[in-house]
Design a protein around this motif. Structure first.
Motif, PDB file in Angstrom:
ATOM      1  N   ASN A 184     -88.248 -72.278 -55.167  1.00  0.00           N
ATOM      2  CA  ASN A 184     -89.679 -71.984 -55.206  1.00  0.00           C
ATOM      3  C   ASN A 184     -90.198 -72.155 -56.638  1.00  0.00           C
ATOM      4  OD1 ASN A 184     -89.269 -69.532 -56.716  1.00  0.00           O
ATOM      5  ND2 ASN A 184     -88.704 -68.490 -54.811  1.00  0.00           N
ATOM      6  N   PRO A 185     -91.518 -72.128 -56.861  1.00  0.00           N
ATOM      7  CA  PRO A 185     -92.060 -72.367 -58.200  1.00  0.00           C
ATOM      8  C   PRO A 185     -91.500 -71.452 -59.284  1.00  0.00           C
ATOM      9  CG  PRO A 185     -93.810 -72.529 -56.579  1.00  0.00           C
ATOM     10  CD  PRO A 185     -92.588 -72.044 -55.850  1.00  0.00           C
ATOM     11  N   THR A 186     -91.296 -70.179 -58.963  1.00  0.00           N
ATOM     12  CA  THR A 186     -90.751 -69.247 -59.954  1.00  0.00           C
ATOM     13  C   THR A 186     -89.323 -69.628 -60.327  1.00  0.00           C
ATOM     14  OG1 THR A 186     -92.123 -67.432 -59.117  1.00  0.00           O
ATOM     15  CG2 THR A 186     -90.196 -66.831 -60.430  1.00  0.00           C
ATOM     16  N   GLU A 187     -88.527 -69.968 -59.323  1.00  0.00           N
ATOM     17  CA  GLU A 187     -87.144 -70.374 -59.586  1.00  0.00           C
ATOM     18  C   GLU A 187     -87.097 -71.660 -60.401  1.00  0.00           C
ATOM     19  OE1 GLU A 187     -84.765 -68.587 -55.680  1.00  0.00           O
ATOM     20  OE2 GLU A 187     -85.863 -70.485 -55.505  1.00  0.00           O
ATOM     21  N   LYS A 188     -88.033 -72.563 -60.152  1.00  0.00           N
ATOM     22  CA  LYS A 188     -88.067 -73.820 -60.921  1.00  0.00           C
ATOM     23  C   LYS A 188     -88.391 -73.562 -62.388  1.00  0.00           C
ATOM     24  CE  LYS A 188     -89.249 -76.823 -57.022  1.00  0.00           C
ATOM     25  NZ  LYS A 188     -90.270 -77.682 -56.380  1.00  0.00           N
ATOM     26  N   GLU A 189     -89.305 -72.639 -62.637  1.00  0.00           N
ATOM     27  CA  GLU A 189     -89.614 -72.262 -64.024  1.00  0.00           C
ATOM     28  C   GLU A 189     -88.372 -71.699 -64.708  1.00  0.00           C
ATOM     29  OE1 GLU A 189     -92.112 -72.276 -66.241  1.00  0.00           O
ATOM     30  OE2 GLU A 189     -93.395 -73.504 -64.970  1.00  0.00           O
ATOM     31  N   GLU A 190     -87.666 -70.824 -64.006  1.00  0.00           N
ATOM     32  CA  GLU A 190     -86.445 -70.241 -64.561  1.00  0.00           C
ATOM     33  C   GLU A 190     -85.392 -71.325 -64.797  1.00  0.00           C
ATOM     34  OE1 GLU A 190     -85.414 -67.348 -61.643  1.00  0.00           O
ATOM     35  OE2 GLU A 190     -86.886 -65.860 -62.326  1.00  0.00           O
TER      36      GLU A 190
END
Length: 262
Positions: A184-190
């Motif tokens: 998800n977008p948050t995981e991609k940022e991480e």
């Protein structure tokens, strides 16, 4: 500065199908390079050529000045190239700790005799490996999951664990094959922060195959673009974003805009 990896005019054919044709590019020490292209462009085939899964039909691949073709995958890993896969390939029945420990085995110094009799050299090396595994897991916030079966981890943690296992081989070059897939977008940022952290912390080069353009453009210093196995462009993210060939062949839509314009 000598290149870590050099591909020179590399091609591979499967029967009458040319999967990669005349590919030339290099990676410098400490560089983070992206390899992009539509599905079927040959990106994973390039990974398989670099890691010895496939042998090139023509051309040369050199890692640290050593010719790669002819070496088996485990020999290439020992030279200093590690990879992850599009589909996670962990040992699902093993614990988090044991998944990473398996990668450490390739650097064992003790032989069969030491293993059988469990002498001081064997015990010392086993203790050292255990400490190194726990240190790696702690760095990536997986230490508390050491005894957990890896199949019980959430998807994002499994992705991280696969990267940790690759790092346990002590690579000089890390190949990441679509690490953001399914995130998800948050995981991609991480993930973006994680990849940059890995490059800096371990002082290694990274070659990234990824479909998510925000990830690629956000962290890569240089990008090569494949279409039907042929390199059609190479440059900085800004250069790739505005390259007409890339826009037309890979990113373009009827209004002339692609994913990079989002």
């Amino acid at each position: 500065m000598s290149s870590v990896l050099e591909l020179n005019d590399v091609s591979i054919q499967f029967g009458g199908l040319r999967a990669v044709g005349g590919l030339t590019f290099s990676i410098q020490p400490g560089e983070l390079v992206g390899l992009i292209g539509p599905n079927g462009a040959g990106k994973t085939t390039v990974f398989n050529l670099i890691t010895g899964v496939y042998q090139p039909t023509s051309g040369s691949i050199k890692f640290g000045g050593v010719s790669v073709p002819g070496h088996k995958p485990h020999q290439i890993t020992k030279l200093g190239i590690a990879r992850t896969f599009q589909n996670i390939r962990l040992f699902s029945s093993l614990s988090v700790f044991d998944n990473v420990r398996t990668a450490k085995m390739m650097h064992l110094q003790h032989g069969i005799a030491h293993s059988l009799f469990r002498g001081p050299a064997f015990l010392d090396e086993e203790a050292m490996i255990e400490n190194e595994v726990f240190d790696l897991l702690d760095i990536f916030d997986l230490g508390k999951e050491a005894s957990t079966p890896c199949k019980s981890l959430c998807y994002g943690d499994q992705r991280r664990l696969e990267i940790v296992r690759a790092l346990a081989t002590k690579p000089k070059l890390l190949l990441l094959d679509e690490p953001a897939a399914g995130m998800n977008p948050t995981e991609k940022e991480e993930l973006m922060h994680l990849i940059q952290f890995i490059k800096d912390k371990f002082q290694i080069s990274v070659l990234l195959v990824e479909h998510d353009m925000k990830v690629v453009m956000g962290i890569c210093q240089r990008i090569a673009v494949l279409e039907y196995g042929v390199k059609i462009a190479e440059g900085t993210p800004a250069e790739i974003q505005s390259n007409p060939k890339v826009i037309a062949a890979y990113l373009g839509t009827e209004d002339g805009k692609g994913p990079l314009d989002a």
